[in-house]
Enzyme design. Structure first.
Site, PDB file in Angstrom:
ATOM      1  N   ASN A   1       0.837  -1.213   0.000  1.00 50.48           N
ATOM      2  CA  ASN A   1       0.000   0.000   0.000  1.00 50.48           C
ATOM      3  C   ASN A   1       0.866   1.255   0.000  1.00 50.48           C
ATOM      4  O   ASN A   1       0.577   2.213  -0.699  1.00 50.48           O
ATOM      5  CB  ASN A   1      -0.935   0.005   1.218  1.00 50.48           C
ATOM      6  CG  ASN A   1      -2.169  -0.832   0.978  1.00 50.48           C
ATOM      7  OD1 ASN A   1      -3.040  -0.458   0.187  1.00 50.48           O
ATOM      8  ND2 ASN A   1      -2.240  -1.991   1.620  1.00 50.48           N
TER       9      ASN A   1
ATOM     10  N   HIS B   1      -8.108  -1.347   7.400  1.00 49.83           N
ATOM     11  CA  HIS B   1      -8.215  -2.677   8.004  1.00 49.83           C
ATOM     12  C   HIS B   1      -8.839  -3.609   6.968  1.00 49.83           C
ATOM     13  O   HIS B   1      -9.817  -3.249   6.315  1.00 49.83           O
ATOM     14  CB  HIS B   1      -9.078  -2.624   9.273  1.00 49.83           C
ATOM     15  CG  HIS B   1      -9.149  -3.946   9.961  1.00 49.83           C
ATOM     16  ND1 HIS B   1      -8.132  -4.410  10.769  1.00 49.83           N
ATOM     17  CD2 HIS B   1     -10.081  -4.937   9.897  1.00 49.83           C
ATOM     18  CE1 HIS B   1      -8.453  -5.624  11.211  1.00 49.83           C
ATOM     19  NE2 HIS B   1      -9.618  -5.975  10.690  1.00 49.83           N
TER      20      HIS B   1
ATOM     21  N   LEU C   1       1.687  -2.485  12.526  1.00 55.00           N
ATOM     22  CA  LEU C   1       1.139  -3.513  13.412  1.00 55.00           C
ATOM     23  C   LEU C   1       1.398  -3.322  14.904  1.00 55.00           C
ATOM     24  O   LEU C   1       0.973  -4.128  15.713  1.00 55.00           O
ATOM     25  CB  LEU C   1       1.647  -4.892  12.961  1.00 55.00           C
ATOM     26  CG  LEU C   1       1.266  -5.240  11.512  1.00 55.00           C
ATOM     27  CD1 LEU C   1       1.810  -6.612  11.120  1.00 55.00           C
ATOM     28  CD2 LEU C   1      -0.234  -5.187  11.289  1.00 55.00           C
TER      29      LEU C   1
END
Ligand code: GAR
Length: 198
Positions: free
Chosen positions: A25, A114, A95
């Site tokens: 991403n 998410h 994370l």
């Protein structure tokens, strides 16, 4: 029109991207905003010194910052982000649990993606493939992605937007992962643009 163009040349919006892993991403966002003078990827931050995300950010010529859990918890990272004059903090596969001191300092300025339709399949331990495996095991017929603001609780901040995909009966968690990744790559840049320019 001309005023708008001049304004964006003078004042691009600054974002930082936080990653812990592959950073697909992140790479997609860097490539996308390379051709958008209104938004600048100021730096990529990571708690993992040698993750692929950091390596690829450096290859793309973006400034990188790595830090320890301790430095996040004792306020060093907050101070650094403050100095950078950032408009939006983008979590893209980050994370580590973010401490309340950080989330309350940057209230409504931290956005996460998410890989499920929250509030389903969120919370502690629900990240990456663990989410996709749980979704497939539960026999769901659809999944998707959730863009949300980040508060002190895992995956509980206000939802900004969600996008769905179908799950076919024969889909494996790897099939679902690739559908989710496609959705994320398509929508993440657009969601950020909307948040910063509307
Ligand atoms: C993404 O699918 C993102 O939704 C997920 O980690 C992946 C990172 O992929 N995030 C979470 O699970 C957060 N709870 P990437 O490193 O290739 O961008």
């Amino acid at each position: 029109m001309i005023f708008q163009a001049l304004n964006s040349m003078k004042n691009p919006k600054n974002i930082v991207i936080f990653v812990s892993g592959n950073g697909s991403n992140m790479s997609n966002l860097i490539a996308h905003f390379d051709s958008n003078p209104d938004i600048d990827v100021e730096s990529v931050f990571s708690n993992k010194k040698e993750c692929l995300g950091i390596i690829n950010a450096q290859k793309a010529g973006v400034n990188t910052v790595t830090f320890s859990k301790q430095e996040l918890e004792d306020g060093n990272v907050t101070e650094l982000v403050d100095l950078l004059n950032i408009d939006l903090i983008v979590l893209a596969g980050f994370l580590l649990k973010i401490p309340i001191e950080f989330t309350s300092h940057f209230e409504n300025k931290i956005v996460n993606v998410h890989p499920s339709l929250l509030p389903k399949f969120g919370g502690k331990g629900m990240y990456g493939k663990h989410v996709h495996k749980a979704v497939i095991e539960a026999g769901e017929t659809k999944s998707g992605i959730t863009f949300h603001y980040v508060n002190e609780n895992y995956d509980e901040g206000n939802i900004i937007e969600q996008f769905e995909c179908e799950i076919n009966p024969k889909d494996t968690w790897e099939d679902l992962e690739s559908k989710i990744q496609q959705l994320e790559h398509e929508h993440f840049p657009v969601v950020i643009e909307k948040l910063l320019t509307q």
